[in-house]
Design an enzyme around this catalytic site. Structure first.
Site, short mmCIF file in Angstrom:
data_model
loop_
_atom_site.label_atom_id
_atom_site.label_comp_id
_atom_site.label_asym_id
_atom_site.label_seq_id
_atom_site.Cartn_x
_atom_site.Cartn_y
_atom_site.Cartn_z
N SER A 102 0.81 -1.21 0.00
CA SER A 102 0.00 0.00 0.00
C SER A 102 0.85 1.27 0.00
O SER A 102 1.60 1.52 -0.93
CB SER A 102 -0.95 -0.05 1.20
N ASP A 244 -2.56 6.23 -3.55
CA ASP A 244 -1.44 5.57 -2.88
C ASP A 244 -0.91 4.45 -3.77
O ASP A 244 -1.36 4.28 -4.91
CB ASP A 244 -1.85 5.06 -1.50
N ASP A 246 -1.19 1.26 -4.07
CA ASP A 246 -2.06 0.25 -4.69
C ASP A 246 -3.41 0.82 -5.07
O ASP A 246 -4.32 0.07 -5.43
CB ASP A 246 -2.21 -0.97 -3.78
N ASP A 248 -6.00 2.09 -3.61
CA ASP A 248 -7.27 1.87 -2.92
C ASP A 248 -7.64 3.05 -2.03
O ASP A 248 -8.66 3.02 -1.34
CB ASP A 248 -7.26 0.56 -2.12
#
Length: 447
Positions: A102, A244, A246, A248
């Site tokens: 992340s 960010d 990833d 999400d």
């Protein structure tokens, strides 16, 4: 290994150190694959990743584990976490896996698991998988010959996700005339996010779209949005978006370069969806959300509920209560009418649609309440247990007294990094600042 492997958002740690080693990834793939083998058919697992160098190490180890227990592995390459969730459900796969840490720096990595319904696994299922990792299959129990799985790449994964995201907007809706600074954090959305905005007609000024395996989240993205904010002002953009690693979660900047966090985004969507009759159930946030958001939502006559930190807990409460809007101050925005997890790109499109429909600047749409003074700070651990020390306990008690009944204090170990997180908020800015400083010093001394 039960109770030690999974944190608040899957498995995470320093790549090539436990638990993020190829050996553990192999065993995790085997245990998760066995858990989701149900029925007499060819089972499938989808595997996505972000742009970290260590993804080249973790991906084949997981693949080997899944294939060895008879699952066919479909490799997606660099894709946002919500894309893996969506494709898992769309392709009727038995399991989805995202290899990502992340917002963490490149030297960390992580593994997130999704069930066949596209939702993150429950604590109970994760605990069972972790426990099963210690089980060694005997020769007669292992698939052999034609029972082994296969691995292949899904060449059109990006196109499928791009079309899915665009379809969350009304048919024919366009973003013509909107100039947007888009920071993809040199992460998983570096291709799909600019393409989505371009195809919808926006003028895109891209940042963080040149990943090299080492620069994910490096002075860019939702945790370091300063460059994005500066570029909004310098280019005369209508707004800025920072995802960010990833993709999400997100934060925005209005046309003046002022930051818009997840709490303000939730408030903006709440107000307009409520007025349009689109809002269902309570608005769900976490204990980290600003008290100003809670007062704003309740001021509209709506229910507001808080959960533990972690978008998975927000989603669990949303499913229990029938809510279709929830999220975190950090920018995980869950719109369950469209997605089974936080999706930074979908949330950005929904806010951009609100701005376009209102025919007002982002500053008017995205700043719905005055936040109470709130400070969050992290103290790195050095192997100690500071929260068990008497001196720290005494400082916490004094801090709670100083904030008073209308203040809020939260101290917790991070589920993703070796740090203690401190959050305080209240009416008095000086008291909040003093409380956090005192706690940080006390915890650091005991850490």
């Amino acid at each position: 290994m039960a109770g030690k492997l999974f944190g608040t958002d899957g498995v995470r740690g320093l790549a090539n150190a436990e638990p993020m080693t190829p050996h553990t990834a192999l065993r995790l793939g085997m245990a998760a694959g066995r858990h989701f083998r149900r029925g007499d058919y060819r089972h499938r697992v989808l595997i996505g990743k972000d742009t970290r160098l260590s993804g080249y190490m973790i991906e084949p180890a997981l693949t080997a584990g899944f294939v060895s227990v008879g699952l066919d592995a479909i490799l997606l390459g660099p894709m946002p976490t919500p894309a893996v969730a969506m494709l898992t459900r769309s392709m009727r796969a038995d399991l989805g896996v995202m290899i990502s840490a992340s917002h963490n720096p490149f030297h960390d990595n992580g593994i997130k698991l999704f069930g066949p319904d596209g939702y993150k696994l429950s604590d109970a299922v994760e605990a069972q998988i972790a426990a099963d990792m210690d089980e060694v299959l005997q020769v007669g129990e292992r698939p052999t010959g034609a029972e082994l799985g296969r691995a292949q790449r899904l060449e059109d994964a990006r196109g499928r996700y791009i079309e899915f995201v665009k379809q969350t907007l009304p048919r024919g809706f366009r973003l013509d005339g909107l100039r947007v600074v888009l920071d993809c954090a040199n992460g998983a959305a570096y291709r799909v996010a600019p393409t989505v905005l371009f195809e919808l007609g926006a003028e895109v000024i891209p940042l963080g779209v040149e990943p090299n395996g080492l620069n994910i989240n490096d002075n860019c993205g939702s945790t370091r949005p300063e460059r994005m904010q500066e570029e909004v002002v310098a280019s005369g953009a209508d707004l800025g978006i920072a995802l960010d690693g990833d993709a999400d979660r997100l934060v925005l900047a209005d046309e003046k370069g002022r930051l818009v966090d997840g709490d303000q985004l939730i408030a903006a969507i709440t107000r307009i969806w409520h007025a349009q009759g689109r809002l269902a159930g309570p608005v769900v946030a976490t204990v980290m959300s600003n008290l100003g958001l809670e007062r704003f939502v309740r001021g509209l006559g709506l229910d507001f509920q808080r959960t533990s930190v972690g978008d998975r807990y927000v989603l669990e409460r949303m499913r229990e209560s029938g809510a279709n809007l929830g999220g975190e101050q950090s920018g995980h925005i869950i719109l369950s009418d469209y997605a089974t997890t936080g999706d930074g790109l979908i949330a950005a499109l929904q806010v951009m649609a609100l701005i376009a429909e209102a025919d007002q600047p982002a500053s008017a749409v995205c700043h719905q309440f005055d936040a109470l003074p709130q400070i969050t700070r992290s103290v790195r651990l050095n192997g100690g247990k500071p929260l068990e020390q008497d001196a720290v306990k005494a400082e916490i008690a004094a801090a709670q007294d100083r904030l008073g009944p209308d203040g809020q204090l939260l101290i917790r170990p991070s589920g993703t990094e070796p740090v203690i997180r401190i959050m305080a908020q209240g009416e008095d800015a000086q008291a909040v600042e003093a409380v956090v400083a005192g706690l940080a010093d006390a915890i650091a001394a005991a850490a």
